[in-house]
Write an enzyme that holds these catalytic residues in place. Structure first.
Site, PDB file in Angstrom:
ATOM      1  N   GLY A 193     -10.474  55.229  28.692  1.00 18.10           N
ATOM      2  CA  GLY A 193      -9.551  54.113  28.573  1.00 18.10           C
ATOM      3  C   GLY A 193      -8.143  54.425  29.032  1.00 18.10           C
ATOM      4  O   GLY A 193      -7.261  53.604  28.888  1.00 18.10           O
ATOM      5  N   LYS A 204      -9.106  52.574  38.450  1.00 21.48           N
ATOM      6  CA  LYS A 204      -7.687  52.465  38.165  1.00 21.48           C
ATOM      7  C   LYS A 204      -6.890  53.035  39.338  1.00 21.48           C
ATOM      8  O   LYS A 204      -7.260  54.078  39.896  1.00 21.48           O
ATOM      9  CB  LYS A 204      -7.352  53.245  36.890  1.00 21.48           C
ATOM     10  CG  LYS A 204      -8.062  52.704  35.652  1.00 21.48           C
ATOM     11  CD  LYS A 204      -7.551  51.340  35.256  1.00 21.48           C
ATOM     12  CE  LYS A 204      -8.285  50.804  34.032  1.00 21.48           C
ATOM     13  NZ  LYS A 204      -7.740  49.515  33.575  1.00 21.48           N
ATOM     14  N   ASP A 218      -7.305  48.342  39.863  1.00 20.91           N
ATOM     15  CA  ASP A 218      -6.479  47.873  38.741  1.00 20.91           C
ATOM     16  C   ASP A 218      -5.257  48.761  38.622  1.00 20.91           C
ATOM     17  O   ASP A 218      -5.378  49.947  38.334  1.00 20.91           O
ATOM     18  CB  ASP A 218      -7.320  47.935  37.460  1.00 20.91           C
ATOM     19  CG  ASP A 218      -6.590  47.421  36.237  1.00 20.91           C
ATOM     20  OD1 ASP A 218      -5.407  47.039  36.363  1.00 20.91           O
ATOM     21  OD2 ASP A 218      -7.202  47.398  35.156  1.00 20.91           O
ATOM     22  N   GLU A 238      -5.919  44.172  40.741  1.00 20.93           N
ATOM     23  CA  GLU A 238      -5.658  43.618  39.413  1.00 20.93           C
ATOM     24  C   GLU A 238      -4.333  44.133  38.880  1.00 20.93           C
ATOM     25  O   GLU A 238      -4.012  45.311  39.057  1.00 20.93           O
ATOM     26  CB  GLU A 238      -6.811  44.060  38.501  1.00 20.93           C
ATOM     27  CG  GLU A 238      -6.704  43.650  37.059  1.00 20.93           C
ATOM     28  CD  GLU A 238      -7.967  44.024  36.274  1.00 20.93           C
ATOM     29  OE1 GLU A 238      -9.056  44.128  36.893  1.00 20.93           O
ATOM     30  OE2 GLU A 238      -7.868  44.235  35.057  1.00 20.93           O
ATOM     31  N   GLU A 243      -5.193  40.072  31.621  1.00 19.99           N
ATOM     32  CA  GLU A 243      -5.459  40.738  30.348  1.00 19.99           C
ATOM     33  C   GLU A 243      -4.228  40.811  29.463  1.00 19.99           C
ATOM     34  O   GLU A 243      -4.353  40.886  28.247  1.00 19.99           O
ATOM     35  CB  GLU A 243      -6.062  42.132  30.563  1.00 19.99           C
ATOM     36  CG  GLU A 243      -5.104  43.159  31.101  1.00 19.99           C
ATOM     37  CD  GLU A 243      -5.793  44.502  31.352  1.00 19.99           C
ATOM     38  OE1 GLU A 243      -6.790  44.520  32.090  1.00 19.99           O
ATOM     39  OE2 GLU A 243      -5.341  45.515  30.814  1.00 19.99           O
ATOM     40  N   ASP A 262      -8.380  36.986  28.375  1.00 23.02           N
ATOM     41  CA  ASP A 262      -8.595  37.998  27.349  1.00 23.02           C
ATOM     42  C   ASP A 262      -8.803  37.264  26.033  1.00 23.02           C
ATOM     43  O   ASP A 262      -8.013  36.403  25.657  1.00 23.02           O
ATOM     44  CB  ASP A 262      -7.374  38.916  27.273  1.00 23.02           C
ATOM     45  CG  ASP A 262      -7.571  40.043  26.283  1.00 23.02           C
ATOM     46  OD1 ASP A 262      -7.758  41.191  26.724  1.00 23.02           O
ATOM     47  OD2 ASP A 262      -7.548  39.791  25.066  1.00 23.02           O
ATOM     48  N   HIS A 273     -11.560  39.740  30.992  1.00 18.29           N
ATOM     49  CA  HIS A 273     -11.224  41.130  30.713  1.00 18.29           C
ATOM     50  C   HIS A 273     -12.037  41.607  29.518  1.00 18.29           C
ATOM     51  O   HIS A 273     -12.151  40.908  28.519  1.00 18.29           O
ATOM     52  CB  HIS A 273      -9.727  41.224  30.381  1.00 18.29           C
ATOM     53  CG  HIS A 273      -9.332  42.540  29.791  1.00 18.29           C
ATOM     54  ND1 HIS A 273      -8.782  42.679  28.529  1.00 18.29           N
ATOM     55  CD2 HIS A 273      -9.404  43.792  30.298  1.00 18.29           C
ATOM     56  CE1 HIS A 273      -8.525  43.947  28.297  1.00 18.29           C
ATOM     57  NE2 HIS A 273      -8.895  44.641  29.337  1.00 18.29           N
TER      58      HIS A 273
END
Lengths: 434, 434
Positions: free
Chosen positions: B23, B218, B246, B272, B304, B327, B354
């Site tokens: 994450g 990412k 993203d 994103e 998000e 989201d 999201h």
């Protein structure tokens, strides 16, 4: 500057203003409150800062200040100001807290309280009122205090530096004039929604007699009521004084345009918060419509709940506002206000700070004076909001004369509350609340 | 429906995910956490809802839920759903709390947790999964669930009703297809910034073998690193699978345009969060540039951390996004998500929710299925994000097959956490944290 912050205290201070209808508008009611922060130091000096909230909201901002306080505790003032953006980002980009914003609402207001307390501490250590500390800082240091991330498409560090350098020209003359005359202001005390017509008339008459020539009323009630109250105020102040209106976001975009068509009759100087604070495109549409309706006499104002410099950047880029109302507590403290004042100068829009609440007048007078001395350089269209509430709780309260703010003289950001006020109004253990 | 909410419990639940780098992205790191809300009732059924946060942030959202909970306690489900907008505004326009937003950040996330718990309770009482409850509601009731304030300039109740009526046509066929095939999704598990190259390659290869044909990485690190990692993924998935990127808001507007010029080489499907989430005009500029750079193959996605329906409205009005990422936890719960899904349909932009975090996959599968059945009606460009984290803590976890979500079957919003997970991970008293 080699002073260390040894501890951060947070006080939940609330004043029982709701019962009187003071401060009531179309969407906010409650007891004016402050999340009050004290930075204790090993030098005996205490930095003070706060954010303004409404009643129960204060619990949440207090929790947010506690979650952020470790970024300040244990640091020296010298360290913090050696790399101001790094310090600022330690708060705004806290990897565990940024998700809660980013840079908006509770978490950003808490950031502002801490950042402002740090600046208050620095100004006290320098023995200068905040406006003077800022106005006398070298251009490089002011530029280095601004986080340009996400605004470089509208303002670069070089452009900011050029504005600040240019602001050195004539500074002494402007300071002499402000010292002599004070800073222009307007009053919002005459037309809260909670007040009956006769109170509005009496307050307007009294304010006019005291020298005020710019007054703001709340709108956003029933359109007929808004117009009736507006006519009362206009009839009392005559055609030359300025009448501003504040809708506190209750209207939809088309509704705002319709309602302003009716209210144009009383020659409003600005319509403030005509719709949702996040609606940049909506404000831009309203601005075009209001310009058409009034031949450019009325402009759109907003900012008291504009979340951050990115929102202000867009309001300026979209030509959505003719008056920019920065709020000293809403955004991330002095560093972000600097960005906003510089953005306004770049786009040629006057800054008229939002005040009222708890201590906002105390804060923003410093920002407006700095803006005039070093950035905006003109008083054309510049006014600081004034509300005659709760100043007695501060050790260095605002002083006004003939509708103008007198320059603060005490060292610091005028943010320090009297210990007895904190003790009396602290929630829930102060005697007022027990 | 004549069931009364007798008490609201809030649990601070945190999972120790930070140590593994799971994450991690360009701006968020911390232990994935949930502000978990239980609505206890006099009928024995419990409504569950939550908002997703990062570590210490959870303390603040828990405080906000406590400040709002009295709007739910003591009310019946029938009362709440008799006037859904009045209920929703009791939370979003709480006169003491609105100042902390409005409708953004901490206070809006807390609103979402409570609102979602109310909908979960209703779905459980109806014995239906949320997607089915929503899809089977009469058009009038769906329209009455949306607060159109501040969006009527983009979508009126009549327009929303027409979209929902049209969505009844062919609904049974769409449901049969979803029941058979599941809902398309994509995976974000392959390219977190915290992962080394060999791990990215191995995860990409494994995901491809499992049937995934859309993967997100990412970006926002050093540009050369971003490109190297992107090439690894593209080389593993071939030219036909979709590669999304993203940036989690780290770029300035011009920086985003420059970096996408380099990354265009690997044929990204979307970029994103290329810049600050509040920058509608910035996203619009980037969208125009990326369209030019890629001949329209790449689009801008965001959502998000889009604060509310007013931000989404503008992103659509400004043609700033080609993919709308709602989201389920960020905004004010199901009622506001309905507004956003309807806005997207009005503007013809696909919704790709999201997910990830804690329980977001569980939530958004219901929203995507409802969207397809009743609003969007096409699967073209529709995918739900999938991250293989923390599902084991829910009583009704998501199920996937060949890269597609299978339809949830249990009554409710799939938001209920296992009691033993709450007990184990509750902060600070759970055994994991002691």
């Amino acid at each position: 500057m080699n002073v260390t912050v040894t501890a951060v205290d947070v006080h939940d201070v609330r004043f029982p203003t709701a019962a009187a209808g003071d401060g009531s508008d179309a969407i906010n009611r409650g007891d004016y409150s402050a999340t009050y922060v004290e930075l204790h130091t090993d030098a005996g000096v205490t930095g003070a800062g706060f954010t303004f909230t409404n009643g129960r909201g204060n619990e949440i901002t207090c929790a947010a200040v506690r979650a952020l306080a470790h970024h300040v505790t244990g640091r020296t003032v010298a360290e913090i100001f050696a790399d101001p953006v790094a310090f600022w980002r330690s708060l705004t980009a806290d990897v565990q807290l940024r998700w809660l914003g980013p840079e908006k609402g509770v978490i950003h207001m808490a950031t502002g309280a801490l950042v402002n307390a740090v600046w208050d501490l620095r100004a006290k250590l320098a023995g200068k009122p905040m406006w003077r500390l800022l106005a006398e800082l070298p251009t490089d240091e002011l530029v280095a205090s601004v986080d340009f991330r996400h605004i470089t498409d509208a303002l670069t560090p070089d452009e900011a530096g050029a504005i600040l350098d240019k602001g050195l020209v004539g500074l002494d003359d402007r300071l002499a004039a402000l010292t002599r005359d004070g800073f222009p202001s307007y009053t919002t005390s005459v037309g809260w929604l909670g007040y009956p017509d006769d109170k509005v008339r009496a307050l307007t008459r009294a304010a006019y007699a005291q020298g005020w020539r710019a007054m703001k009323m709340k709108v956003g009630g029933a359109p007929a009521d808004d117009l009736r109250r507006a006519r009362i105020i206009r009839s009392e102040i005559g055609p030359d004084a300025l009448l501003m209106m504040d809708a506190n976001q209750v209207w939809d975009v088309d509704e705002a345009i319709t309602n302003m068509a009716a209210l144009a009759e009383v020659d409003p100087y600005w319509i403030e918060e005509p719709t949702h604070a996040d609606d940049i495109l909506g404000h831009a549409r309203i601005a075009r419509a209001v310009t058409d309706l009034t031949g450019g006499r009325c402009r759109v104002a907003t900012g008291e709940v504009a979340a951050n410099r990115v929102i202000f950047k867009q309001l300026l880029q979209a030509e959505a506002i003719g008056v920019m109302q920065i709020d000293a507590c809403r955004v991330g403290g002095v560093n972000e206000v600097l960005a906003e004042i510089l953005l306004a100068a770049k786009f040629g829009v006057p800054v008229c700070p939002h005040a009222g609440g708890v201590g906002l007048c105390e804060y923003v007078q410093h920002l407006a004076v700095f803006d005039h001395l070093r950035v905006g350089t003109s008083l054309d269209g510049r006014m600081v909001e004034y509300v005659d509430h709760l100043h007695e709780h501060f050790t260095d309260p605002v002083r006004t004369r003939h509708g103008r703010y007198l320059l603060p003289e005490a060292p610091g950001y005028s943010a320090t509350m009297k210990p007895e006020s904190i003790a009396t109004y602290r929630f829930p253990d102060g005697p007022v609340w027990r």
